[in-house]
Design an enzyme around this catalytic site. Structure first.
Site, PDB file in Angstrom:
ATOM      1  N   ASP A  34     -24.189  -8.899 -23.194  1.00  0.00           N
ATOM      2  CA  ASP A  34     -24.473 -10.212 -23.786  1.00  0.00           C
ATOM      3  C   ASP A  34     -25.109 -11.146 -22.775  1.00  0.00           C
ATOM      4  O   ASP A  34     -26.009 -11.938 -23.115  1.00  0.00           O
ATOM      5  CB  ASP A  34     -23.183 -10.829 -24.329  1.00  0.00           C
ATOM      6  CG  ASP A  34     -22.661 -10.109 -25.571  1.00  0.00           C
ATOM      7  OD1 ASP A  34     -23.421  -9.314 -26.160  1.00  0.00           O
ATOM      8  OD2 ASP A  34     -21.494 -10.341 -25.947  1.00  0.00           O
TER       9      ASP A  34
ATOM     10  N   ASP B  68     -38.949  -5.192 -25.327  1.00  0.00           N
ATOM     11  CA  ASP B  68     -37.683  -4.477 -25.370  1.00  0.00           C
ATOM     12  C   ASP B  68     -37.103  -4.401 -23.952  1.00  0.00           C
ATOM     13  O   ASP B  68     -37.838  -4.158 -22.981  1.00  0.00           O
ATOM     14  CB  ASP B  68     -37.908  -3.066 -25.931  1.00  0.00           C
ATOM     15  CG  ASP B  68     -36.606  -2.326 -26.156  1.00  0.00           C
ATOM     16  OD1 ASP B  68     -36.013  -2.509 -27.226  1.00  0.00           O
ATOM     17  OD2 ASP B  68     -36.182  -1.581 -25.248  1.00  0.00           O
TER      18      ASP B  68
ATOM     19  N   GLU C  21     -31.690  -5.352 -28.650  1.00  0.00           N
ATOM     20  CA  GLU C  21     -32.305  -5.733 -27.375  1.00  0.00           C
ATOM     21  C   GLU C  21     -33.796  -5.970 -27.504  1.00  0.00           C
ATOM     22  O   GLU C  21     -34.505  -6.041 -26.495  1.00  0.00           O
ATOM     23  CB  GLU C  21     -32.044  -4.641 -26.327  1.00  0.00           C
ATOM     24  CG  GLU C  21     -32.753  -3.331 -26.582  1.00  0.00           C
ATOM     25  CD  GLU C  21     -31.946  -2.361 -27.437  1.00  0.00           C
ATOM     26  OE1 GLU C  21     -32.172  -1.146 -27.304  1.00  0.00           O
ATOM     27  OE2 GLU C  21     -31.091  -2.815 -28.225  1.00  0.00           O
TER      28      GLU C  21
ATOM     29  N   ASN D  58     -24.685  -1.718 -21.161  1.00  0.00           N
ATOM     30  CA  ASN D  58     -23.477  -1.760 -21.971  1.00  0.00           C
ATOM     31  C   ASN D  58     -22.497  -0.662 -21.590  1.00  0.00           C
ATOM     32  O   ASN D  58     -21.289  -0.896 -21.467  1.00  0.00           O
ATOM     33  CB  ASN D  58     -23.832  -1.636 -23.458  1.00  0.00           C
ATOM     34  CG  ASN D  58     -24.318  -2.941 -24.046  1.00  0.00           C
ATOM     35  OD1 ASN D  58     -23.993  -4.017 -23.566  1.00  0.00           O
ATOM     36  ND2 ASN D  58     -25.127  -2.862 -25.092  1.00  0.00           N
TER      37      ASN D  58
END
Length: 413
Positions: free
Chosen positions: A287, A270, A312, A278
């Site tokens: 992205d 992760d 993620e 973000n």
């Protein structure tokens, strides 16, 4: 280790394998076509039409517009060769049809390459058939006009070359330019463009060897079979490959796990603090982070295979069940990700400021460097353990890595 190092190169060559096999099949099958046609004449003559109709139905169902348009072009070309080009090219009227077919065929393939992808039986999907119909109308009008005699005289010089088995020079130019346009900016998943390129080569060979017995049946059938295979490959990508990262997705992961037996190592990974990327820098940067992580995970050695589990979260599978054997490869991947600099540019900055920033090396104000870290949880599959139980143990190890400071590898109990 040597095998693992060669896999990225094999993966990049995979889209070209099927077109290459089809080209070889066409080359080696041509000498046998007269014998096959003598035994199965009706079947071979009807085969391209049957394949073409079935392919058009499937392209409509699976929304594969370019493949459907190529099927239309292949069928029209096959019908035209069968109806109009079964006599000697020394005939002026026959050569006139042959000349325009050779000239316009690669142009139409290039059009298909760059027209928007639309369902074949839709308003946007009918653009190409309309263009094709317009070409027929223009040539039909030319054939009954006063310019027809002049155009026959113009192609007379090229008709002399036909006796030597040569395509007209304008056709060579058209095929060359179209091939360059097709391979221009070839995307990563390039099965469709490479199939178009193979069909371009096949039909160039068809026009070059038009005097060979049943070559139009062979080329049309193999072209449609290649389009069939490309359709299946494209739908496989849509179902199993994550579009953003290019890694196999969750469906591919579950399918792989269902077919694995015995002991192996499952690693859940992760991205640390991904939500902050973000929230602070925007989803475009998020992205970029996902693509960066996927590229580094895909380089994992030791037989590790990477998947995007969702969001993620990623997964690695190792064929070895011993963490001691796989830990160096996991650690190498973790360190590679942590040390990789991600440069984020300020897209809101004015162009003048950006130019000044470029001049001031080492003091650029329009970009910043970020570092991404990942936490890993590894679990060895026990005998008789279900997939759900294994993944739950790997998740617990991942949460433990998060609790113990992140950017680390923890082993499940």
């Amino acid at each position: 280790m040597t095998l693992r190092l060669t896999l990225p190169y094999l993966s990049s060559l995979r889209p070209a394998a099927l077109p290459f096999i089809v080209l070889l099949a066409a080359w080696f099958s041509l000498p046998y076509m007269p014998r096959w046609h003598a035994d199965y004449a009706l079947l071979l003559q009807a085969l391209p039409y049957g394949l073409g109709v079935l392919l058009l139905l499937l392209t409509q169902l699976f929304n594969q517009g370019r493949i459907g348009q190529m099927a239309i072009l292949t069928l029209v070309t096959y019908a035209l060769v069968q109806q109009r080009l079964q006599v000697q090219l020394s005939d002026a009227n026959t050569y006139w049809v042959f000349f325009w077919l050779c000239l316009l065929w690669p142009v139409n393939v290039a059009l298909i390459r760059y027209l928007p992808e639309r369902r074949p039986l839709s308003l946007g999907g009918m653009i190409f058939p309309a263009i094709l119909g317009l070409q027929f109308l223009v040539l039909a009008a030319l054939s009954i006009s006063d310019w027809y005699s002049a155009s026959l005289n113009w192609t007379a010089g090229f008709r002399e070359q036909a006796s030597a088995g040569l395509l007209p020079l304008p056709a060579w130019i058209s095929f060359t330019l179209s091939a360059a346009l097709i391979i221009n900016r070839l995307p990563q998943q390039s099965d469709t463009p490479l199939a178009l390129l193979a069909l371009l080569l096949l039909h160039g060979w068809l026009f070059y060897r038009l005097d060979a017995s049943q070559i139009s049946v062979l080329v049309s059938s193999l072209s449609l079979l290649l389009l069939f295979a490309t359709l299946l490959i494209n739908n496989h990508h849509l179902a199993f490959i994550d579009e953003l990262t290019g890694l196999p997705g969750r469906r591919a992961l579950m399918n792989d796990l269902k077919h694995r037996h015995g002991r192996y190592l499952l690693v859940m990974a992760d991205i640390d603090h991904f939500k902050q990327f973000n929230d602070t820098h925007g989803h475009d940067v998020g992205d970029d982070v996902l693509r960066l992580v996927a590229a580094q995970l895909n380089k994992t050695s030791g037989g590790g295979r990477a998947y995007r589990y969702g969001g993620e979260e990623f997964t690695l599978i190792f064929p070895s069940s011993e963490l001691s054997e796989c830990l160096p490869f996991i650690e190498a991947t973790r360190e590679r990700i942590a040390s990789y600099p991600l440069i984020v540019r300020n897209r809101q900055q004015r162009p003048e400021t950006q130019r000044q920033g470029k001049k001031q090396r080492g003091q650029s104000n329009n970009s910043k460097t970020l570092n991404v870290t990942m936490s890993f949880g590894a679990a060895r599959r026990n005998s008789g353990e279900s997939i759900e139980e294994l993944m739950k143990r790997a998740d617990k190890a991942l949460y433990k890595a998060k609790e113990n400071g992140r950017n680390r590898v923890e082993k499940a109990k």
